[in-house]
Design an enzyme around this catalytic site. Structure first.
Site, PDB file in Angstrom:
ATOM      1  N   PRO A 145       0.825  -1.224   0.000  1.00  7.16           N
ATOM      2  CA  PRO A 145       0.000   0.000   0.000  1.00  7.16           C
ATOM      3  C   PRO A 145       0.846   1.255   0.000  1.00  7.16           C
ATOM      4  O   PRO A 145       1.656   1.451   0.891  1.00  7.16           O
ATOM      5  CB  PRO A 145      -0.780  -0.121   1.310  1.00  7.16           C
ATOM      6  CG  PRO A 145       0.109  -0.913   2.209  1.00  7.16           C
ATOM      7  CD  PRO A 145       0.855  -1.873   1.320  1.00  7.16           C
ATOM      8  N   ASP A 190      -2.267   2.890   2.527  1.00  7.22           N
ATOM      9  CA  ASP A 190      -1.721   3.043   3.869  1.00  7.22           C
ATOM     10  C   ASP A 190      -2.131   4.438   4.339  1.00  7.22           C
ATOM     11  O   ASP A 190      -1.667   5.435   3.792  1.00  7.22           O
ATOM     12  CB  ASP A 190      -0.191   2.918   3.766  1.00  7.22           C
ATOM     13  CG  ASP A 190       0.452   2.674   5.118  1.00  7.22           C
ATOM     14  OD1 ASP A 190      -0.283   2.544   6.115  1.00  7.22           O
ATOM     15  OD2 ASP A 190       1.700   2.620   5.157  1.00  7.22           O
ATOM     16  N   TRP A 208       3.695   0.763  10.556  1.00  6.83           N
ATOM     17  CA  TRP A 208       4.293  -0.386   9.870  1.00  6.83           C
ATOM     18  C   TRP A 208       3.566  -1.670  10.249  1.00  6.83           C
ATOM     19  O   TRP A 208       3.585  -2.643   9.503  1.00  6.83           O
ATOM     20  CB  TRP A 208       5.779  -0.501  10.191  1.00  6.83           C
ATOM     21  CG  TRP A 208       6.567   0.522   9.454  1.00  6.83           C
ATOM     22  CD1 TRP A 208       6.994   1.726   9.935  1.00  6.83           C
ATOM     23  CD2 TRP A 208       6.983   0.455   8.084  1.00  6.83           C
ATOM     24  NE1 TRP A 208       7.654   2.412   8.946  1.00  6.83           N
ATOM     25  CE2 TRP A 208       7.672   1.655   7.806  1.00  6.83           C
ATOM     26  CE3 TRP A 208       6.846  -0.496   7.076  1.00  6.83           C
ATOM     27  CZ2 TRP A 208       8.215   1.919   6.546  1.00  6.83           C
ATOM     28  CZ3 TRP A 208       7.392  -0.227   5.840  1.00  6.83           C
ATOM     29  CH2 TRP A 208       8.068   0.973   5.585  1.00  6.83           C
ATOM     30  N   GLN A 227      12.194  -1.627   0.804  1.00  3.54           N
ATOM     31  CA  GLN A 227      11.226  -2.415   1.572  1.00  3.54           C
ATOM     32  C   GLN A 227      11.813  -3.695   2.166  1.00  3.54           C
ATOM     33  O   GLN A 227      11.124  -4.461   2.827  1.00  3.54           O
ATOM     34  CB  GLN A 227       9.986  -2.737   0.734  1.00  3.54           C
ATOM     35  CG  GLN A 227       9.221  -1.508   0.281  1.00  3.54           C
ATOM     36  CD  GLN A 227       8.773  -0.634   1.431  1.00  3.54           C
ATOM     37  OE1 GLN A 227       8.559  -1.102   2.547  1.00  3.54           O
ATOM     38  NE2 GLN A 227       8.656   0.663   1.190  1.00  3.54           N
ATOM     39  N   TRP A 267       8.443  -3.340   4.280  1.00  7.83           N
ATOM     40  CA  TRP A 267       7.253  -4.189   4.152  1.00  7.83           C
ATOM     41  C   TRP A 267       7.581  -5.669   4.011  1.00  7.83           C
ATOM     42  O   TRP A 267       6.838  -6.519   4.489  1.00  7.83           O
ATOM     43  CB  TRP A 267       6.428  -3.699   2.972  1.00  7.83           C
ATOM     44  CG  TRP A 267       5.016  -4.178   2.936  1.00  7.83           C
ATOM     45  CD1 TRP A 267       4.090  -4.073   3.942  1.00  7.83           C
ATOM     46  CD2 TRP A 267       4.375  -4.841   1.855  1.00  7.83           C
ATOM     47  NE1 TRP A 267       2.905  -4.617   3.530  1.00  7.83           N
ATOM     48  CE2 TRP A 267       3.040  -5.091   2.253  1.00  7.83           C
ATOM     49  CE3 TRP A 267       4.780  -5.231   0.574  1.00  7.83           C
ATOM     50  CZ2 TRP A 267       2.120  -5.728   1.425  1.00  7.83           C
ATOM     51  CZ3 TRP A 267       3.854  -5.853  -0.256  1.00  7.83           C
ATOM     52  CH2 TRP A 267       2.549  -6.103   0.168  1.00  7.83           C
ATOM     53  N   LYS A 281      19.237  10.685  -6.369  1.00 12.68           N
ATOM     54  CA  LYS A 281      17.837  10.369  -6.119  1.00 12.68           C
ATOM     55  C   LYS A 281      16.976  11.615  -6.305  1.00 12.68           C
ATOM     56  O   LYS A 281      17.427  12.734  -6.094  1.00 12.68           O
ATOM     57  CB  LYS A 281      17.665   9.774  -4.734  1.00 12.68           C
ATOM     58  CG  LYS A 281      17.846  10.713  -3.586  1.00 12.68           C
ATOM     59  CD  LYS A 281      17.340  10.008  -2.337  1.00 12.68           C
ATOM     60  CE  LYS A 281      17.704  10.805  -1.090  1.00 12.68           C
ATOM     61  NZ  LYS A 281      17.269  10.101   0.112  1.00 12.68           N
ATOM     62  N   LYS A 313      12.432  16.514  -3.536  1.00 13.46           N
ATOM     63  CA  LYS A 313      11.835  17.835  -3.674  1.00 13.46           C
ATOM     64  C   LYS A 313      12.840  18.918  -3.370  1.00 13.46           C
ATOM     65  O   LYS A 313      12.860  19.959  -4.007  1.00 13.46           O
ATOM     66  CB  LYS A 313      10.631  17.960  -2.731  1.00 13.46           C
ATOM     67  CG  LYS A 313       9.323  17.546  -3.388  1.00 13.46           C
ATOM     68  CD  LYS A 313       8.171  17.784  -2.436  1.00 13.46           C
ATOM     69  CE  LYS A 313       7.303  16.544  -2.374  1.00 13.46           C
ATOM     70  NZ  LYS A 313       6.551  16.431  -1.130  1.00 13.46           N
TER      71      LYS A 313
END
Length: 1075
Positions: free
Chosen positions: A64, A103, A541, A576, A580, A613, A616
């Site tokens: 999610p 999520d 989490w 992850q 996750w 990477k 912003k």
RNA sequence: GGGCCCGUAGCUUAGCUAGGUGGAGCGCACGGCUGAUAACCGUGAGGCCAUGAGUUCGAAUCUCAUCGGGCCCA
């Protein structure tokens, strides 16, 4: 109706069932908008899923995304991979369960809502009302979910968007509750004081995963702790957090290290005795600005154990005066700074462990907001950051601060509000994951990882460091921890479901399961007291960790769980591993004792063009919407899928995107090319079966069909290993190399034949099959373009065909069509054609001008086989009237020989006469020399009449290519192009020059391919005029001229008249459309 | 500081598992084709295979170290 109709053509008869012409350009936006509308109107997603009901089950769990409100390139890539694999599995007959997931709880949304409401601390939330606050968070999360759903849909991603799992729903909350109850029943739930990362602004524990490390300036201080039983003797420690000194309980030393007791002398000759790790003495004393020193004795860390010292601030922190402070041993101590480590069990994970091991008091006089409590004596109420200075001053005053400076170091910050975190020993809830480590390691071996090392190396390493998982948070917007505690007898109960809660508490059946509503629910305790919920909520989490059964609405309904769990497939980014992939495994081990997934694909990150990477703050973020706007979703999809292996990071590159787009445009052009002819001929694939044209297939037709099968097999192999990039590259190469650059070139003339002949129908049929198969192959990856092609090619001719291409079965390799040796021969033929273009270029003869022959001198039998098998293809593509071959390894007998004397070999033998010998060799015919020297040596006559014997080495031979012949090598031999001009070749050459220019003018007049014209050509050069007149009829036929007048004094009037220069010969050409 | 991954022409990459002449595409230069034509094709130039050491007769490929990038951890 999906197909886009070409504008300005008169061939389309609306309403009839037939293949239609399409637009000149690949217009992704138009296609995608139309296809989305079509899918919606036909309920395509639902019917595809319905269609596969009962087939082999494929359970996919969507990792999610957090509901931030906007997707980025990485999340787009993630969903594109998911969508492509699911579409592929569906076409391969799998019954797919694919609820999208969201999520929606947690600190990020709380912080955003706080920001929107102008809040600064938890107090503001309490004042505003937790109920109001929760409502805002919910509203916010739901709205952002809707926004993101739309964004994902523009990518063409098919998931169950109508019935997604949402972590804020009751069915989801129950899954978390149930899991915690399992933990309690298996004795894996624990509560107690632990040191956690703590954000003093958010006033909550935060997960390791939520700590961001950034550089920060802090004091670097060396502090002396006085030994209790030895006069003027101190153990020296180092810390960057003076504020933790009031909480100091012990000092740790490494049992194996050597420590020195040194007499240190100051500038003023005063002395003191210090204990420091031996190898660090010099360094520490320099920092402390001592003038001199003397080692009094050395000892091991073990020897120091139990030494008692006095707390430096015992007079200011009354509680400290009551505690005995000792030196203890710890293996984790390193030989840095002083080798003696300040231990504050209330403020460090390692410190805490030392504390527990040595049964030290866990002293933590700091409150949730980062201010000292009354336990801190003098410091009560002071903010800990402000206290650094005060503590140092107090130490200085007591003569215990040896040195202070500032250092810049990496320090943890709250990922949401960027406040520097602190470590606090607080009452928290834990899952005892550490105990499950071995089982987890066993379980991950059973999981199929792509790439393999994602599991065997990366994930394994991570699990080996598994610690207990702190699952509690002191916040509002989250799943409430379902633990109720009795205020009189302190007994605990864990509630597993909503039903159980209502049953035990008598609460309103419609109760909202979030805070503050559940907080008000009380449960009667067996002791007669009242149980109240502990106030904490779950770490987010933990929410996503239970996704694999929450998706199945377990425990609310058990049936689906039994049918589907565990997941067949999940895929997420490499971050992850600790996220996750791990949280799911942990929760699943607690709940079911096994891994919740069978196959895991770990994918990469999207980086900017320079490999940094996207973030912003750097301002290098590229929005998926921006890409879609420029190139369309299918191009974005095919770019991210083909650019690199899934697990590698993707350096985003606009140029590459443009290249991928060009490839798609070529596919479009290839597909579009025969459509006007098919439409003109009313080609109906229903009537012209493959069987009916089979006897008329040419080699190239059989070849493209064979290649098609090979590509299907390649894509299958790649997809089975989840190598999406290889699948895409195979398809793209087929489209570019085989279809566009070769097959289409070969068959063009056959599509122009006007009569209904079987040769043309064979091409139509083959193209049709190749297009339909290609559309199916690209369907998982570029679902819109595939749909567009399918609707036109299939649905327009067969109303009974499946409504959407995504209902179709995946193509099956037809072994009968595979011909490996033909594929190999064609490869050779292509390189012969390339070499022949090369040779033409060298000899200066354009392809438009035929050549009398090409000669192939092969290096192996395969080349001969290719020339023989594909003779007419070669003649056609090289524009040669004939093609000859020599024997393998033999050079062409029309090559000339050139000879030259070799002074290096002649000189040593003939000395002073060498010049005469060279002259004689130079004067001889090269061919005679070559023949004479075959035996090794020959006799030659010199100018003065004498005869000498020369050897082979004395002459250098080289081959010469005859005039007007060009040659070029290829990897199966050499090609010679004989470009000598003859009357006939010149006639044809000039005629084709004329034809080309008339075709150009037809284009300029925008004539349809079947329009007829009248033409007038004036040529003043009599020789060229004669040459062209030989081909008058041929020209007339090629340009569709009913009337064609060619002559010296022809009047050139017409709709369009132009003067041309053809190879230096002026010509005037006029054409008009014949009405 | 540690773990995993990556580093090949100006750019994007194949080759690396099982060592033996490094292939593409884009861009560039030149040329071709012209009923796919605001498309398409060919040829050419352009590589200390990040750096250094090692193993080997032989290393882009195996090993170690260093540098740079990414993710994760401390």
């Amino acid at each position: 109706m999906i197909p886009i109709h070409s504008q300005g053509t008169g061939h389309i008869q609306e309403g009839t069932i037939m293949i239609k012409e399409v637009t000149d350009q690949y217009n992704a936006k138009e296609i995608e908008t139309k296809v989305h509308g079509f899918w919606e109107a036909n309920n395509a997603y639902r019917s595809v899923r319905e269609h596969r009901k009962g087939a082999k089950k494929f359970y996919f769990v969507d990792g999610p995304p957090y509901t931030t409100g906007h997707i980025h390139l990485g999340t787009a890539w993630n969903k594109i991979i998911k969508d492509s694999i699911l579409r592929y599995m569906s076409m391969n007959d799998h019954d797919i369960l694919d609820r999208a997931g969201w999520d929606m709880h947690g600190l990020p949304i709380e912080v955003k809502v706080e920001g929107a409401l102008g809040f600064e601390s938890k107090k503001d939330i309490e004042t505003y009302g937790v109920g109001n606050f929760i409502e805002k968070c919910k509203e916010f999360a739901l709205r952002q979910k809707d926004d993101m759903t739309e964004q994902f849909q523009t990518l063409g991603v098919w998931l169950d968007w109508e019935d997604p799992y949402m972590t804020l729903k009751d069915e989801y909350i129950e899954a978390a509750w149930w899991t915690l109850k399992q933990a309690q029943e298996k004795n894996l739930l624990d509560t107690g004081k632990r040191v956690v990362n703590w954000c003093p602004r958010c006033e909550t524990a935060i997960a390791d995963a939520e700590v961001e490390y950034e550089d920060r300036e802090d004091p670097s201080t060396y502090i002396k702790f006085k030994l209790k039983d030895e006069e003027n003797t101190f153990v020296v420690i180092w810390t960057t957090t003076p504020w933790t000194i009031p909480s100091n309980i012990a000092v740790a030393v490494h049992p194996e290290f050597e420590y020195s007791k040194v007499k240190a002398v100051k500038d003023d000759d005063s002395t003191e005795t210090l204990i420091i790790a031996s190898e660090l003495v010099e360094n520490v004393l320099r920092i402390g600005r001592y003038a001199n020193y003397e080692v009094l004795s050395t000892m091991s860390g073990k020897d120091l154990e139990g030494t008692v010292y006095e707390h430096p601030l015992a007079d200011l922190v009354p509680l400290q005066a009551e505690i005995e402070h000792r030196i203890c041993n710890a293996d984790y101590v390193t030989a840095d700074s002083t080798g003696c480590v300040h231990i504050a069990p209330g403020h460090g994970v390692d410190d805490f462990e030392v504390g527990v091991k040595n049964e030290l008091p866990i002293f933590c006089p700091v409150g949730p907001n980062g201010s000292y409590t009354s336990e801190a004596g003098k410091y009560c109420g002071m903010n800990i950051r402000d206290a650094n200075r005060v503590v140092m001053d107090d130490l200085l005053e007591r003569g215990l601060l040896m040195a202070e400076r500032m250092i810049s170091h990496r320090y943890g910050h709250c990922w949401r509000c960027k406040t520097a975190i602190i470590y606090l020993a607080t009452e928290q809830w834990f899952l005892k994951i550490g105990e499950l480590k071995e089982d987890m390691l066993e379980e991950i071996k059973k999981v199929n990882w792509t790439p393999e090392w994602a599991g065997s190396a990366r994930f394994k390493d991570w699990i080996e460091g598994a610690r207990d998982w702190c699952i509690s948070r002191q916040r509002y917007w989250g799943i409430p921890i379902p633990v109720w505690k009795c205020s009189s007898c302190n007994s605990l109960t864990v509630i597993g479901t909503r039903e159980e809660l209502i049953e035990r508490s008598g609460a309103d059946p419609d109760i909202e399961l979030h805070r503050p509503y559940v907080d008000k629910v009380t449960i009667p305790c067996e002791c007669g007291g009242t149980m109240k919920r502990v106030e904490d909520v779950f770490d987010v989490w933990f929410d996503s960790a239970v996704a694999s059964w929450a998706t199945l609405r377990f425990p609310h309904s058990k049936e689906k769980f039994d049918e589907w769990w565990p997941a067949d497939f999940i895929t997420e980014g490499h971050d992850q591993t600790r996220g996750w992939f791990y949280s799911q495994l942990g929760a699943s081990m607690v709940a079911f004792g096994k891994a919740p997934y069978k196959n895991v694909l770990m994918h990469g990150f999207t980086l900017d063009g320079s490999g940094k990477k996207m973030s912003k703050s750097i301002g290098n973020v590229i929005q998926p919407a921006e890409v879609i706007d420029k190139f369309g979703a299918d191009t974005l999809r095919s770019y991210v899928l083909s650019a690199s292996a899934p697990w590698e990071d993707l350096k985003f590159n606009w140029d590459e995107l443009a290249t991928v787009h060009r490839t798609n445009n070529i596919l479009w052009n290839v597909y579009r090319f025969p459509l006007p002819y098919m439409a003109l001929d009313d080609f109906d694939p229903q009537k012209v079966s493959y069987e009916s044209v089979e006897a008329y297939l040419r080699s190239e037709d059989k070849w493209i069909l064979s290649r098609m099968q090979t590509v299907i097999a390649e894509v299958n192999t790649a997809m089975d290993a989840r190598l999406l990039h290889k699948a895409m590259r195979s398809i793209n190469e087929f489209v570019l190399e085989d279809l566009s650059r070769w097959y289409i070139q070969l068959i063009r003339p056959r599509t122009w034949v006007e009569a209904d002949n079987p040769d043309k129908l064979a091409v139509y049929r083959v193209l049709y099959d190749v297009f339909v198969t290609t559309a199916k192959l690209i369907a998982p990856f570029m679902p819109h373009l595939a749909e567009e092609m399918y609707q036109n090619l299939v649905r327009n001719v067969d109303e009974n065909a499946p409504v959407t291409i995504h209902l179709c079965d995946w193509p099956v390799v037809n072994e009968a069509l595979v011909d490996a040796s033909l594929e190999a021969q064609m490869k050779v033929a292509r390189s012969i054609v390339e070499a022949s273009s090369n040779a033409r270029q060298k000899v200066g003869r354009k392809l438009r001008w035929p050549v009398s022959r090409i000669v192939v001198s092969p290096t192996d039998e395969n080349t001969i086989a290719a020339v023989e098998g594909l003779r007419y293809v070669l003649m056609d593509q090289t524009n040669a009237k004939d093609i000859e071959t020599t024997k393998v390894g033999e050079s062409w007998n029309e090559l000339g020989v050139k000879s030259a004397p070799n002074p290096g070999a002649i000189g040593p033998v003939f000395k002073g006469d060498a010049g005469k010998i060279s002259a004689a060799i130079g004067a001889m015919d090269a061919y005679d020399l070559k023949k004479g020297l075959v035996g090794g040596e020959m006799e030659i006559s010199l100018a003065d009449g004498t005869n000498v014997t020369i050897t082979e080495k004395m002459v250098n031979f080289s081959e010469t290519v005859p005039e007007n012949v060009g040659s070029a090598e290829f990897n199966g031999g050499v090609v010679f192009v004989d470009a000598k001009l003859t009357h006939e070749i010149e006639s044809e050459g000039y005629s084709r020059e004329v034809i080309r220019r008339i075709q150009d003018m037809r284009k300029e007049l925008d004539l349809d391919v079947d329009d007829s014209i009248r033409g007038h050509i004036q040529i003043s050069d009599e020789r060229v005029l004669d040459l062209v007149l030989d081909f008058e009829n041929y020209i007339a036929k090629e340009v569709r001229a009913n009337v064609l007048v060619i002559g010296l004094d022809v009047e050139t009037t017409g709709e369009l008249a132009k003067e041309w220069n053809v190879e230096g010969i002026p010509m005037t050409i006029a054409i008009s459309k014949e009405e």
